[in-house]
Motif scaffolding. Structure first.
Motif, mmCIF file in Angstrom:
data_model
loop_
_atom_site.group_PDB
_atom_site.id
_atom_site.type_symbol
_atom_site.label_atom_id
_atom_site.label_comp_id
_atom_site.label_asym_id
_atom_site.label_seq_id
_atom_site.Cartn_x
_atom_site.Cartn_y
_atom_site.Cartn_z
ATOM 1 N N UNK A 1 0.802 -1.191 0.000
ATOM 2 C CA UNK A 1 0.000 0.000 0.000
ATOM 3 C C UNK A 1 0.844 1.253 0.000
ATOM 4 N N UNK A 2 0.196 2.365 -0.054
ATOM 5 C CA UNK A 2 0.901 3.642 -0.119
ATOM 6 C C UNK A 2 1.306 4.146 1.256
ATOM 7 N N UNK A 3 0.431 4.026 2.231
ATOM 8 C CA UNK A 3 0.732 4.557 3.562
ATOM 9 C C UNK A 3 1.367 3.473 4.420
ATOM 10 N N UNK A 27 14.607 11.336 5.972
ATOM 11 C CA UNK A 27 13.850 11.126 4.735
ATOM 12 C C UNK A 27 12.757 12.175 4.562
ATOM 13 N N UNK A 28 12.149 12.610 5.638
ATOM 14 C CA UNK A 28 11.141 13.674 5.566
ATOM 15 C C UNK A 28 11.814 14.995 5.181
ATOM 16 N N UNK A 29 12.959 15.281 5.795
ATOM 17 C CA UNK A 29 13.694 16.521 5.466
ATOM 18 C C UNK A 29 14.090 16.574 3.996
ATOM 19 N N UNK A 30 14.450 15.427 3.445
ATOM 20 C CA UNK A 30 14.865 15.364 2.041
ATOM 21 C C UNK A 30 13.691 15.120 1.093
ATOM 22 N N UNK A 37 -1.766 11.191 7.599
ATOM 23 C CA UNK A 37 -2.592 10.588 8.636
ATOM 24 C C UNK A 37 -1.741 10.196 9.821
ATOM 25 N N UNK A 38 -1.821 8.920 10.208
ATOM 26 C CA UNK A 38 -1.037 8.407 11.332
ATOM 27 C C UNK A 38 0.290 7.798 10.890
ATOM 28 N N UNK A 39 0.634 7.939 9.616
ATOM 29 C CA UNK A 39 1.850 7.301 9.120
ATOM 30 C C UNK A 39 2.599 8.174 8.140
ATOM 31 N N UNK A 40 3.206 7.522 7.187
ATOM 32 C CA UNK A 40 4.031 8.195 6.188
ATOM 33 C C UNK A 40 3.717 7.649 4.817
ATOM 34 N N UNK A 41 4.002 8.454 3.804
ATOM 35 C CA UNK A 41 3.898 8.033 2.413
ATOM 36 C C UNK A 41 5.131 8.527 1.680
ATOM 37 N N UNK A 42 5.533 7.788 0.636
ATOM 38 C CA UNK A 42 6.584 8.282 -0.230
ATOM 39 C C UNK A 42 6.023 9.442 -1.036
ATOM 40 N N UNK A 43 6.863 10.407 -1.321
ATOM 41 C CA UNK A 43 6.402 11.593 -2.038
ATOM 42 C C UNK A 43 6.166 11.318 -3.518
ATOM 43 N N UNK A 44 6.699 10.219 -4.019
ATOM 44 C CA UNK A 44 6.527 9.888 -5.432
ATOM 45 C C UNK A 44 6.452 8.368 -5.568
ATOM 46 N N UNK A 45 5.609 7.897 -6.466
ATOM 47 C CA UNK A 45 5.439 6.449 -6.659
ATOM 48 C C UNK A 45 6.743 5.768 -7.048
#
Length: 65
Positions: A1-3, A27-30, A37-45
């Motif tokens: 999944x994404x998240x 990774x968030x800084x870069x 939401x309650x997690x993270x997602x990659x900024x690009x597929x």
């Protein structure tokens, strides 16, 4: 999944909690990950695809024969 949540990222990185937290912050800084939401997602597929492929590659048994 994404998240994904922090626990999944930590397990995938195989790092102690503190080190994984620092890595996720980096990774968030870069702008590789962003909070969702309650997690993270990659900024690009494509970034997500590369991470998944690398994770699978690293988990395969190494042929030493």
């Amino acid at each position: 999944g994404r998240q994904c949540d922090f626990a999944l990222l930590q397990r995938a990185a195989d790092l102690p909690e503190l080190d994984a937290g620092r890595a996720v912050e980096e990774l968030v800084r870069h702008r590789v990950l962003h909070q969702s939401g309650d997690g993270f997602e990659f900024t690009h597929d494509r970034l997500r695809e590369v991470a998944v492929l690398d994770t699978h590659r690293l988990r395969r048994p190494v042929d030493v024969g």
